[in-house]
Design a protein around this motif. Structure first.
Motif, PDB file in Angstrom:
ATOM      1  N   TYR A 205       0.825  -1.203   0.000  1.00 20.98           N
ATOM      2  CA  TYR A 205       0.000   0.000   0.000  1.00 20.98           C
ATOM      3  C   TYR A 205       0.861   1.256   0.000  1.00 20.98           C
ATOM      4  N   ASN A 206       1.970   1.245   0.723  1.00 23.99           N
ATOM      5  CA  ASN A 206       2.864   2.405   0.705  1.00 23.99           C
ATOM      6  C   ASN A 206       3.430   2.636  -0.691  1.00 23.99           C
ATOM      7  N   GLU A 207       3.802   1.551  -1.364  1.00 26.58           N
ATOM      8  CA  GLU A 207       4.324   1.672  -2.724  1.00 26.58           C
ATOM      9  C   GLU A 207       3.262   2.221  -3.677  1.00 26.58           C
ATOM     10  N   GLU A 208       2.029   1.727  -3.525  1.00 23.56           N
ATOM     11  CA  GLU A 208       0.952   2.207  -4.401  1.00 23.56           C
ATOM     12  C   GLU A 208       0.619   3.668  -4.108  1.00 23.56           C
ATOM     13  N   ILE A 209       0.618   4.038  -2.840  1.00 25.16           N
ATOM     14  CA  ILE A 209       0.362   5.437  -2.476  1.00 25.16           C
ATOM     15  C   ILE A 209       1.461   6.336  -3.030  1.00 25.16           C
ATOM     16  N   ALA A 210       2.732   5.887  -2.948  1.00 27.22           N
ATOM     17  CA  ALA A 210       3.846   6.671  -3.504  1.00 27.22           C
ATOM     18  C   ALA A 210       3.712   6.814  -5.016  1.00 27.22           C
ATOM     19  N   ARG A 211       3.271   5.759  -5.710  1.00 26.01           N
ATOM     20  CA  ARG A 211       3.076   5.821  -7.154  1.00 26.01           C
ATOM     21  C   ARG A 211       1.998   6.844  -7.508  1.00 26.01           C
ATOM     22  N   GLN A 212       0.897   6.831  -6.734  1.00 20.99           N
ATOM     23  CA  GLN A 212      -0.169   7.797  -7.000  1.00 20.99           C
ATOM     24  C   GLN A 212       0.295   9.225  -6.715  1.00 20.99           C
ATOM     25  N   SER A 213       1.151   9.378  -5.722  1.00 23.85           N
ATOM     26  CA  SER A 213       1.698  10.706  -5.419  1.00 23.85           C
ATOM     27  C   SER A 213       2.562  11.206  -6.577  1.00 23.85           C
ATOM     28  N   ARG A 214       3.380  10.303  -7.143  1.00 23.59           N
ATOM     29  CA  ARG A 214       4.213  10.704  -8.291  1.00 23.59           C
ATOM     30  C   ARG A 214       3.335  11.072  -9.487  1.00 23.59           C
ATOM     31  N   ASN A 215       2.293  10.250  -9.730  1.00 26.44           N
ATOM     32  CA  ASN A 215       1.383  10.564 -10.832  1.00 26.44           C
ATOM     33  C   ASN A 215       0.728  11.929 -10.622  1.00 26.44           C
ATOM     34  N   LYS A 216       0.342  12.212  -9.383  1.00 31.74           N
ATOM     35  CA  LYS A 216      -0.308  13.491  -9.106  1.00 31.74           C
ATOM     36  C   LYS A 216       0.640  14.654  -9.364  1.00 31.74           C
TER      37      LYS A 216
END
Length: 432
Positions: A205-216
């Motif tokens: 979940y941390n990795e997925e949240i970080a990916r979404q942060s980069r996309n944002k």
């Protein structure tokens, strides 16, 4: 000799023994009396000349008044008294003997307790045997020696049973200690495995949240560039054919071309239920309820089936309010406690029984379209808390499907037999 003569003889013998014991006890008590206080000797001291014993306190008080021995009348001082330890030791033995004599003697008749009543389970003297409470069962009165032998046999039996119980308890205690050790070891192993699984889930979940942060961040950067170019485009006056205007348009096209070459990050709706080996994913139910009892603002879904479970949802509005209440019905499946989340609210445990509505309270999150008279509700139900429970539920569902297939096959077989009979009858009629 008759039983009465035996009883009389026993009584006479008891009287003689009782009399002799009393005289002996009286004589011994007299020998160990202080001649000053006429009581049992306490801290005995003797006169060195006549060996008469006295209580230490009594002789000290006597010599304080006159310095002579009360027995031999010779001069005597407290310092010349001799400590008589033997008297104290013998006095202790005599006291025990006298106490024993008193314990072995009937308090009512003063005779030795030489008999035992099996019915009352008490010691008797010959006089007690003819008392009113024992006269009805005199045949159950034994000599003390015979009763003692019988109780000795019972004692052996109980002793053996106690030994067996002790062995059983020792074995059980050893088993409990072993179980404690095994459970602690298993607890350590399972806790370690669970921690690793939780770390894995948290990392995912941390990795997925970080990916979404980069996309944002990337999207926001591109969005800023687009906003700048849009502002620049709005400021350009394309009707002016000057060199400056042409240069501005050229610069705009260059910047726009560079921006369009940048690919935006691939964005997709993620599945928030990460597939892991610890907890099965819940089932998601999205309900669009339309024109269901619209006059009462009461909406009820059709049956929703998932892995052998059949659910039904009911949503209703309170009078003159905008608050909605939701209930869930388990029509088919295993009664149990399931975790249910409404919309994005945290999941909570609810106990479900077949055919009973479970109310989730008021003000549930939902989307209501008044013009279309449509209500949208999202639920998540954790039907299985472990994969073992999920497998068990699926096995039940498979067994149910197999039973249903068997019933269908039986019906099809019956139809085929009836059709075959009808064809045979039709063929025979045509031949005729």
């Amino acid at each position: 000799m008759t039983s009465q003569e035996s009883s009389s003889a026993a009584m006479d013998s008891s009287d003689l023994n009782s009399s002799g014991s009393s005289k002996l006890a009286s004589t011994i008590n007299h020998l160990f009396e202080c001649c000053i206080c006429q009581q049992n000797l306490q801290d005995a001291h003797i006169c060195p000349r006549c060996s008469q014993p006295f209580c230490r306190k009594c002789i000290a008080g006597w010599l304080g008044n006159q310095p002579t021995c009360p027995q031999c009348r010779e001069l005597l001082t407290v310092e010349s008294l001799v400590k008589a330890r033997t008297f104290d030791q013998v006095q202790e033995v005599v006291s025990d003997f006298v106490a024993s004599e008193q314990r072995n003697r009937c308090l009512v008749h003063g005779k030795d307790l030489s008999l035992f009543c099996l019915v009352c389970e008490s010691c008797l003297c010959p006089g007690c045997m003819f008392a009113e409470e024992h006269v009805g069962h005199k045949d159950q009165v034994l000599l003390l020696e015979g009763a003692f032998e019988e109780f000795r046999c019972r004692f052996r039996e109980y002793f053996e049973l106690l030994k067996q119980r002790e062995e059983t308890l020792e074995m059980s205690l050893a088993t409990v200690k072993k179980n404690e050790r095994l459970l602690k070891e298993a607890q350590g192993r399972m806790s370690s495995i669970a921690r690793k699984m939780i770390d894995s889930i948290t990392g995912h979940y941390n990795e997925e949240i970080a990916r979404q942060s980069r996309n944002k961040e990337q999207l926001q950067v591109q969005e800023g560039k687009v906003a700048v170019l849009r502002s620049l485009a709005n400021s350009l006056n394309t009707n002016v054919t000057t060199v400056a205007a042409i240069n501005e348009v050229t610069e705009f096209q260059k910047l726009a071309g560079e921006l369009l070459k940048e690919k935006p990050p691939a964005v997709r709706v993620v599945d928030v239920h990460f597939k892991n080996s610890l907890i099965p994913s819940p089932i998601g139910l999205e309900l669009y309820l339309k024109n269901a009892r619209r006059h009462h603002r009461f909406y009820e879904s059709s049956q929703l089936t998932e892995s052998g479970f059949r659910w039904k949802v009911k949503v209703s509005a309170h009078q003159e309010t905008t608050a909605w209440s939701c209930s869930l019905l388990l029509e088919k499946g295993r009664p149990d406690t399931f975790w249910v989340a409404l919309g994005g609210s945290p999941a909570k445990p609810y106990r479900f029984e077949l055919g009973q509505w479970v109310d989730f309270g008021d003000d549930i999150p939902c989307v209501y379209d008044a013009e279309a008279d449509t209500l949208e509700v999202q639920l998540e139900i954790q039907q299985a808390r472990t994969y073992a429970a999920q497998c068990s539920q699926q096995q039940d569902y498979i067994a149910e499907l197999e039973a249903r297939i068997g019933r269908y096959e039986a019906v099809i077989g019956d139809i085929q037999r009836k059709a075959a009979c009808s064809l045979d009858e039709a063929g025979a009629a045509m031949e005729q």
